[in-house]
Design an enzyme around this catalytic site. Structure first.
Site, PDB file in Angstrom:
ATOM      1  N   TRP A 166      35.200  46.414  -6.102  1.00 21.12           N
ATOM      2  CA  TRP A 166      36.586  46.915  -6.149  1.00 21.12           C
ATOM      3  C   TRP A 166      36.749  48.015  -7.189  1.00 21.12           C
ATOM      4  O   TRP A 166      37.413  49.016  -6.943  1.00 21.12           O
ATOM      5  CB  TRP A 166      37.574  45.758  -6.394  1.00 21.12           C
ATOM      6  CG  TRP A 166      37.919  45.127  -5.096  1.00 21.12           C
ATOM      7  CD1 TRP A 166      37.354  44.010  -4.544  1.00 21.12           C
ATOM      8  CD2 TRP A 166      38.865  45.617  -4.138  1.00 21.12           C
ATOM      9  NE1 TRP A 166      37.879  43.777  -3.307  1.00 21.12           N
ATOM     10  CE2 TRP A 166      38.816  44.736  -3.029  1.00 21.12           C
ATOM     11  CE3 TRP A 166      39.731  46.696  -4.091  1.00 21.12           C
ATOM     12  CZ2 TRP A 166      39.620  44.925  -1.893  1.00 21.12           C
ATOM     13  CZ3 TRP A 166      40.532  46.885  -2.965  1.00 21.12           C
ATOM     14  CH2 TRP A 166      40.466  45.998  -1.881  1.00 21.12           C
ATOM     15  N   TRP A 193      21.479  45.525  -7.018  1.00 18.95           N
ATOM     16  CA  TRP A 193      22.933  45.695  -7.249  1.00 18.95           C
ATOM     17  C   TRP A 193      23.558  44.363  -7.687  1.00 18.95           C
ATOM     18  O   TRP A 193      24.451  44.315  -8.522  1.00 18.95           O
ATOM     19  CB  TRP A 193      23.632  46.169  -5.958  1.00 18.95           C
ATOM     20  CG  TRP A 193      23.637  47.657  -5.813  1.00 18.95           C
ATOM     21  CD1 TRP A 193      22.875  48.388  -4.950  1.00 18.95           C
ATOM     22  CD2 TRP A 193      24.442  48.602  -6.544  1.00 18.95           C
ATOM     23  NE1 TRP A 193      23.151  49.723  -5.110  1.00 18.95           N
ATOM     24  CE2 TRP A 193      24.110  49.896  -6.066  1.00 18.95           C
ATOM     25  CE3 TRP A 193      25.400  48.486  -7.547  1.00 18.95           C
ATOM     26  CZ2 TRP A 193      24.701  51.051  -6.564  1.00 18.95           C
ATOM     27  CZ3 TRP A 193      25.993  49.633  -8.047  1.00 18.95           C
ATOM     28  CH2 TRP A 193      25.647  50.902  -7.555  1.00 18.95           C
ATOM     29  N   TRP A 202      44.035  47.756  -7.454  1.00 22.90           N
ATOM     30  CA  TRP A 202      42.780  47.182  -6.964  1.00 22.90           C
ATOM     31  C   TRP A 202      42.704  45.676  -7.236  1.00 22.90           C
ATOM     32  O   TRP A 202      42.031  44.930  -6.529  1.00 22.90           O
ATOM     33  CB  TRP A 202      41.572  47.891  -7.591  1.00 22.90           C
ATOM     34  CG  TRP A 202      41.529  47.813  -9.091  1.00 22.90           C
ATOM     35  CD1 TRP A 202      42.075  48.694  -9.972  1.00 22.90           C
ATOM     36  CD2 TRP A 202      40.928  46.781  -9.887  1.00 22.90           C
ATOM     37  NE1 TRP A 202      41.846  48.280 -11.261  1.00 22.90           N
ATOM     38  CE2 TRP A 202      41.146  47.116 -11.247  1.00 22.90           C
ATOM     39  CE3 TRP A 202      40.218  45.616  -9.598  1.00 22.90           C
ATOM     40  CZ2 TRP A 202      40.694  46.321 -12.308  1.00 22.90           C
ATOM     41  CZ3 TRP A 202      39.760  44.825 -10.643  1.00 22.90           C
ATOM     42  CH2 TRP A 202      40.001  45.173 -11.984  1.00 22.90           C
TER      43      TRP A 202
HETATM   44  P1  FAD Z   1      22.855  42.580   2.806  1.00 19.77           P
HETATM   45  O1  FAD Z   1      23.184  43.976   3.146  1.00 19.77           O
HETATM   46  O2  FAD Z   1      21.906  41.870   3.669  1.00 19.77           O
HETATM   47  O3  FAD Z   1      22.345  42.599   1.288  1.00 19.77           O
HETATM   48  C1  FAD Z   1      21.467  41.596   0.777  1.00 19.77           C
HETATM   49  C2  FAD Z   1      22.059  40.989  -0.467  1.00 19.77           C
HETATM   50  O4  FAD Z   1      22.129  41.946  -1.505  1.00 19.77           O
HETATM   51  C3  FAD Z   1      23.468  40.481  -0.290  1.00 19.77           C
HETATM   52  O5  FAD Z   1      23.467  39.192   0.269  1.00 19.77           O
HETATM   53  C4  FAD Z   1      23.996  40.512  -1.716  1.00 19.77           C
HETATM   54  O6  FAD Z   1      23.580  39.382  -2.438  1.00 19.77           O
HETATM   55  C5  FAD Z   1      23.294  41.725  -2.289  1.00 19.77           C
HETATM   56  N1  FAD Z   1      24.153  42.904  -2.194  1.00 19.77           N
HETATM   57  C6  FAD Z   1      24.218  43.795  -1.188  1.00 19.77           C
HETATM   58  N2  FAD Z   1      25.088  44.783  -1.482  1.00 19.77           N
HETATM   59  C7  FAD Z   1      25.586  44.507  -2.691  1.00 19.77           C
HETATM   60  C8  FAD Z   1      26.533  45.146  -3.538  1.00 19.77           C
HETATM   61  N3  FAD Z   1      27.120  46.299  -3.216  1.00 19.77           N
HETATM   62  N4  FAD Z   1      26.845  44.562  -4.713  1.00 19.77           N
HETATM   63  C9  FAD Z   1      26.242  43.402  -5.091  1.00 19.77           C
HETATM   64  N5  FAD Z   1      25.336  42.751  -4.339  1.00 19.77           N
HETATM   65  C10 FAD Z   1      25.015  43.299  -3.148  1.00 19.77           C
HETATM   66  N6  FAD Z   1      29.058  40.774  -2.316  1.00 19.77           N
HETATM   67  C11 FAD Z   1      29.102  39.452  -2.565  1.00 19.77           C
HETATM   68  O7  FAD Z   1      28.066  38.781  -2.515  1.00 19.77           O
HETATM   69  N7  FAD Z   1      30.267  38.829  -2.886  1.00 19.77           N
HETATM   70  C12 FAD Z   1      31.456  39.515  -2.958  1.00 19.77           C
HETATM   71  O8  FAD Z   1      32.488  38.924  -3.273  1.00 19.77           O
HETATM   72  C13 FAD Z   1      31.438  40.904  -2.667  1.00 19.77           C
HETATM   73  N8  FAD Z   1      32.579  41.618  -2.674  1.00 19.77           N
HETATM   74  C14 FAD Z   1      32.537  42.970  -2.411  1.00 19.77           C
HETATM   75  C15 FAD Z   1      33.728  43.710  -2.457  1.00 19.77           C
HETATM   76  C16 FAD Z   1      33.722  45.066  -2.210  1.00 19.77           C
HETATM   77  C17 FAD Z   1      35.017  45.841  -2.288  1.00 19.77           C
HETATM   78  C18 FAD Z   1      32.517  45.717  -1.881  1.00 19.77           C
HETATM   79  C19 FAD Z   1      32.500  47.183  -1.588  1.00 19.77           C
HETATM   80  C20 FAD Z   1      31.327  44.996  -1.836  1.00 19.77           C
HETATM   81  C21 FAD Z   1      31.317  43.624  -2.096  1.00 19.77           C
HETATM   82  N9  FAD Z   1      30.135  42.849  -2.043  1.00 19.77           N
HETATM   83  C22 FAD Z   1      30.184  41.511  -2.343  1.00 19.77           C
HETATM   84  C23 FAD Z   1      28.831  43.494  -1.793  1.00 19.77           C
HETATM   85  C24 FAD Z   1      28.384  43.498  -0.312  1.00 19.77           C
HETATM   86  O9  FAD Z   1      29.418  43.971   0.503  1.00 19.77           O
HETATM   87  C25 FAD Z   1      27.952  42.119   0.177  1.00 19.77           C
HETATM   88  O10 FAD Z   1      27.007  41.564  -0.713  1.00 19.77           O
HETATM   89  C26 FAD Z   1      27.308  42.188   1.569  1.00 19.77           C
HETATM   90  O11 FAD Z   1      28.174  42.762   2.490  1.00 19.77           O
HETATM   91  C27 FAD Z   1      26.945  40.768   2.003  1.00 19.77           C
HETATM   92  O12 FAD Z   1      26.380  40.761   3.266  1.00 19.77           O
HETATM   93  P2  FAD Z   1      24.815  40.553   3.471  1.00 19.77           P
HETATM   94  O13 FAD Z   1      24.384  39.313   2.780  1.00 19.77           O
HETATM   95  O14 FAD Z   1      24.552  40.655   4.930  1.00 19.77           O
HETATM   96  O15 FAD Z   1      24.244  41.797   2.684  1.00 19.77           O
END
Ligand code: FAD
Length: 470
Positions: free
Chosen positions: A379, A275, A356
């Protein structure tokens, strides 16, 4: 002998740093390498403190480099003006190494500077480092770019990933270079650091990032699929901020995961990494997406701009406990669980029909893991204006989402202590409490916790009409 600039940006590490390792390989021992970090004041978001945590990562990197006798020189100002002044002083400067920014503000800056470097016969050595696949690597057989995640993911899985290269001992002398520009840069950097006031602890650096990775692989990876949606379980990797600052190499993450036995958790985690690449590619192909809906048919939607409602959402005072807990987690910690990001974004864009873009910018200020491509992607996904194939009638019900993903309300209670004594049956919907129940608990809706700012059930037809009539 020539002078070479190594320009560090969102790649705050030596380990598996593509540009830096190429520089070490390609340059001569006698070349003088100037390591630089450029501070562009037009990029700072002055009212936010959480976002500025990035500079603490820069500071840690600066100290780590110092320990290895590698001075990091700061520049402050407009990048082109800074580099012009540098070239005027060091006319033997003839090459620059950096890891590319493939989209957004950084891409525009890099394009502008490419002209400058070429004009001054400075060779550009730019590399894709931040993602497993760059923005133009995964395309349809026709050469077109993908618009939908699933077929992109299928292709992405088939493609081999670059190896992870551990940083070897560096046997090179990096001179400290005196220059008034660098003195000014360092002075300004110190000022920035002094002004940072975070409401939470912020551990950073390559070693910390590596510890997070190891801990996640040991404790979270294989259960990721079953636990990742439950904020209380806190079982996601929290690697996002290290990937954002570049304190952790994405290839290191990939190869560490590959070394693990197959499991559903591992597979789901891999799809999340995809993603990240997908949204990066989408931003490259939709450079206006920070301000403009990707889906053309929704560019004329009449979004609402009610400041008071927006403020209540920001502060976590909507009257919907799971939304409020999410917003308070963001405000207090600079991070929000993914499930909650989806819920609060849906609430703002669907229940309140607020633009948004306002939510996207608020997240930009508050998130320590802010990544423009992922944030805008998230978003626009929530607002149903992005690339997602699911149509606009995906509207999260904030009460049932709470019941499903925080069944006992324990996460809600962590962030909303005012609801601590509420019986479980009311924790997701305090407005269900009769006057009598409120009296018996000494808890009055409107005084101790806000009444719901909108009635989700009643507003649903309005939302559907909002999109349908666009
Ligand atoms: P984990 O669940 O451990 O996922 C591992 C890695 O995968 C993350 O560190 C990230 O690099 C990537 N990842 C996971 N989900 C997504 C996703 N949906 N889209 C893109 N990459 C993803 N992620 C950001 O890194 N920066 C942001 O500014 C950001 N803004 C977001 C805003 C909204 C409205 C939503 C719905 C999602 C957003 N995300 C963002 C995606 C996701 O929420 C976060 O990457 C995640 O919560 C980070 O926590 P983690 O490292 O524990 O994720």
């Amino acid at each position: 002998m020539s002078k070479i600039v190594m320009w560090f940006r969102k790649d705050l590490r030596l380990d598996d740093n593509t540009a830096f390792s190429h520089l070490l390989k390609q340059s001569k021992e006698t070349d003088e390498v100037m390591c630089i970090f450029q501070l562009n004041p037009s990029q700072f978001i002055k009212k936010s403190y959480n976002h500025d945590a990035f500079f603490l990562s820069v500071q840690t990197f600066y100290k780590e480099l110092r320990k290895r006798q590698i001075p990091l020189h700061f520049l402050y100002g407009d990048p082109e003006e800074n580099f012009t002044a540098l070239k005027e002083t060091f006319d033997d400067w003839d090459a620059v190494y950096f890891n590319k920014d493939e989209r957004g503000f950084g891409r525009v800056r890099d394009q502008k500077l490419a002209d400058f470097f070429e004009q001054h016969q400075i060779q550009i050595h730019a590399y894709q480092d931040s993602h497993l696949h760059g923005v133009e690597e995964i395309t349809k057989p026709t050469g077109e770019s993908y618009k939908v995640f699933t077929p992109y993911y299928k292709q992405w899985q088939l493609r081999s990933k670059r190896p992870y290269k551990k940083q070897q001992v560096i046997e090179r002398i990096f001179p400290e270079i005196g220059h008034p520009l660098f003195d000014e840069g360092k002075k300004q950097f110190n000022e920035i650091i002094k002004q940072i006031k975070l409401p939470f602890d912020y551990e950073c650096g390559e070693t910390v990032a590596e510890d997070y990775l190891k801990k996640f692989i040991t404790n979270g990876l294989h259960e990721y699929q079953s636990k990742r949606d439950y904020p209380l379980a806190d079982q996601t990797s929290k690697l996002s901020r290290f990937l954002r600052t570049g304190e952790l190499s994405i290839r290191k993450v990939w190869h560490a995961i590959q070394a693990e036995p197959e499991s559903t958790g591992r597979q789901t985690f891999i799809s999340e990494l995809c993603w990240r690449d997908f949204y990066n590619m989408i931003y490259f192909n939709h450079p206006k997406q920070k301000d403009q809906e990707i889906k053309e048919q929704y560019r004329e939607l009449q979004w609402h701009y009610d400041e008071q409602l927006f403020e209540k959402w920001r502060e976590g005072k909507t009257g919907y406990p799971i939304v409020d807990a999410g917003m308070r987690q963001l405000n207090q910690t600079g991070w929000m669980h993914n499930r909650l990001r989806m819920i609060v974004a849906s609430f703002l864009t669907k229940d309140l029909m607020i633009d948004w873009r306002m939510g996207e910018r608020y997240f930009q200020e508050k998130l320590i893991d802010y990544d423009s491509a992922s944030n805008i992607g998230g978003w626009q996904w929530a607002a149903s204006t992005g690339t997602d194939a699911v149509p606009y009638f995906r509207i999260f019900n904030p009460t049932t989402q709470g019941e499903k993903f925080d069944p006992t309300g324990a996460f809600i209670r962590m962030y909303l202590p005012e609801l601590n004594d509420l019986p479980n049956e009311y924790i997701h919907c305090p407005s269900k409490m009769s006057k009598k129940v409120q009296e018996s608990l000494g808890f009055y809706l409107g005084d101790h916790y806000p009444k719901p700012m909108v009635d989700h059930q009643k507003i649903r037809p309005e939302i559907l009409a909002f999109f349908k009539n666009s």
